[in-house]
Structure formats: C-alpha cells, structure tokens
Design a protein around this motif. Structure first.
Motif, PDB file in Angstrom:
ATOM      1  N   HIS A 107       0.829  -1.197   0.000  1.00 16.17           N
ATOM      2  CA  HIS A 107       0.000   0.000   0.000  1.00 16.17           C
ATOM      3  C   HIS A 107       0.866   1.251   0.000  1.00 16.17           C
ATOM      4  O   HIS A 107       1.963   1.260   0.559  1.00 16.17           O
ATOM      5  CB  HIS A 107      -0.911   0.014   1.237  1.00 16.17           C
ATOM      6  N   ALA A 145       4.555   0.192  -4.207  1.00  8.93           N
ATOM      7  CA  ALA A 145       3.810  -0.846  -4.926  1.00  8.93           C
ATOM      8  C   ALA A 145       4.737  -1.971  -5.384  1.00  8.93           C
ATOM      9  O   ALA A 145       4.330  -3.125  -5.447  1.00  8.93           O
ATOM     10  CB  ALA A 145       3.096  -0.236  -6.131  1.00  8.93           C
ATOM     11  N   SER A 183      -5.317  -6.790  -1.160  1.00  3.22           N
ATOM     12  CA  SER A 183      -5.814  -5.548  -1.750  1.00  3.22           C
ATOM     13  C   SER A 183      -4.644  -4.582  -1.892  1.00  3.22           C
ATOM     14  O   SER A 183      -3.578  -4.811  -1.329  1.00  3.22           O
ATOM     15  CB  SER A 183      -6.878  -4.905  -0.859  1.00  3.22           C
ATOM     16  N   ARG A 184      -4.865  -3.511  -2.627  1.00  6.62           N
ATOM     17  CA  ARG A 184      -3.847  -2.455  -2.731  1.00  6.62           C
ATOM     18  C   ARG A 184      -4.551  -1.122  -2.676  1.00  6.62           C
ATOM     19  O   ARG A 184      -5.478  -0.865  -3.438  1.00  6.62           O
ATOM     20  CB  ARG A 184      -3.071  -2.573  -4.036  1.00  6.62           C
ATOM     21  N   PHE A 185      -4.115  -0.278  -1.728  1.00  4.77           N
ATOM     22  CA  PHE A 185      -4.697   1.049  -1.564  1.00  4.77           C
ATOM     23  C   PHE A 185      -3.594   2.090  -1.542  1.00  4.77           C
ATOM     24  O   PHE A 185      -2.484   1.822  -1.077  1.00  4.77           O
ATOM     25  CB  PHE A 185      -5.501   1.138  -0.257  1.00  4.77           C
ATOM     26  N   ASN A 186      -3.909   3.290  -2.023  1.00  6.25           N
ATOM     27  CA  ASN A 186      -2.973   4.406  -1.949  1.00  6.25           C
ATOM     28  C   ASN A 186      -2.899   4.959  -0.526  1.00  6.25           C
ATOM     29  O   ASN A 186      -1.836   5.364  -0.067  1.00  6.25           O
ATOM     30  CB  ASN A 186      -3.387   5.531  -2.899  1.00  6.25           C
ATOM     31  N   ARG A 212      -8.032   4.524   3.525  1.00  3.38           N
ATOM     32  CA  ARG A 212      -8.868   3.586   2.762  1.00  3.38           C
ATOM     33  C   ARG A 212      -8.643   2.153   3.225  1.00  3.38           C
ATOM     34  O   ARG A 212      -9.590   1.364   3.323  1.00  3.38           O
ATOM     35  CB  ARG A 212      -8.580   3.719   1.261  1.00  3.38           C
ATOM     36  N   LEU A 213      -7.389   1.807   3.516  1.00  3.59           N
ATOM     37  CA  LEU A 213      -7.090   0.481   4.048  1.00  3.59           C
ATOM     38  C   LEU A 213      -7.849   0.256   5.353  1.00  3.59           C
ATOM     39  O   LEU A 213      -8.485  -0.792   5.544  1.00  3.59           O
ATOM     40  CB  LEU A 213      -5.582   0.316   4.259  1.00  3.59           C
ATOM     41  N   LYS A 217       2.296   2.411   9.716  1.00  2.00           N
ATOM     42  CA  LYS A 217       3.238   2.175   8.630  1.00  2.00           C
ATOM     43  C   LYS A 217       4.612   2.582   9.152  1.00  2.00           C
ATOM     44  O   LYS A 217       5.017   3.734   9.039  1.00  2.00           O
ATOM     45  CB  LYS A 217       2.797   3.025   7.432  1.00  2.00           C
TER      46      LYS A 217
END
Length: 126
Positions: free
Chosen positions: A17, A24, A69-72, A76-77, A101
C-alpha cells in the motif's frame, strides 16, 4: 445490551500500500491493531465458544484485506478492514482499527505513521 471488547494488537503484515511506485513494487510492513465491540456477555457465563467471536477469524479477515488488496491511502485500508470485519460477524457493533506504517518514506526517523478509524455498524436507515 452489554458492550464488551475484543482486541487484537500488533498484527504484522507485509503488503504493498502507498502512493509511491516504490511502495507498490517493494512493499513494506504494516502493523494493525483492531478493537471490536460486541455483546458476548453470554460467553462470560457459558464458557461456550459459540457465544463469542473467534480471534483467529478476526485476524484472518484483517490479513485478507491487508495482503490481498492495494490502496494508496492508509485511511482507505482502515475503512476496508472495518467493512470486512462488519461483514464477518453481525454481532460486532463498533470497530476501531489502527494502521501503522513503520517504514513510511519520509525524511524523518519515526516509530511510524498511521491512522485510526472508528466506525459504528451502519444501520438500515444510514
């Protein structure tokens, strides 16, 4: 109705993420804390597994969102984790999820950057 909490702290996952291309491609570690409010008062008396919410299933639900999943955005995560946990068990009335993070790509030494989201279960009228 009684409100009790189940919490999972320090769940650690490697995922991809972030806004930057390197995030990425290379990925990094994410640390998740989850608190769920639910009425499992019956389990405090019955000692019956069916009367509570499975910690392992909660952890697996979080893992699935974080790693598949992949989020910016961390926001959102965190929101996606809330959605998945609400879908997992209808007895959960409120969730707080903290996403840390620890290796955020910033020019400052830190223990991590993160977000914390608290959501109540949406009602039929929301």
């Amino acid at each position: 109705m009684n409100e009790n909490k189940i919490f999972l702290e320090g769940l650690s996952f490697f995922a991809f993420h972030g806004l930057h291309d390197e995030e990425a491609k290379l990925g990094q570690r994410f640390i998740i804390d989850l608190t769920c409010w639910a009425d499992f008062e019956k389990a405090t008396v019955s000692d019956d597994y069916e009367d509570t919410i499975c910690y392992g299933t909660l952890a697996k639900t979080v893992e699935d969102v974080v790693t598949n999943s992949r989020f910016n955005l961390l926001e959102r995560l965190a929101g996606a984790i809330c959605d998945a946990v609400f879908a997992m068990d209808a007895r959960i009335s409120k969730i707080t999820v903290k996403v840390n993070k620890p290796s955020a790509p910033v020019p400052v030494h830190t223990g991590g950057f993160g977000v914390e989201v608290t959501r109540a279960r949406p009602t039929a009228n929301s």
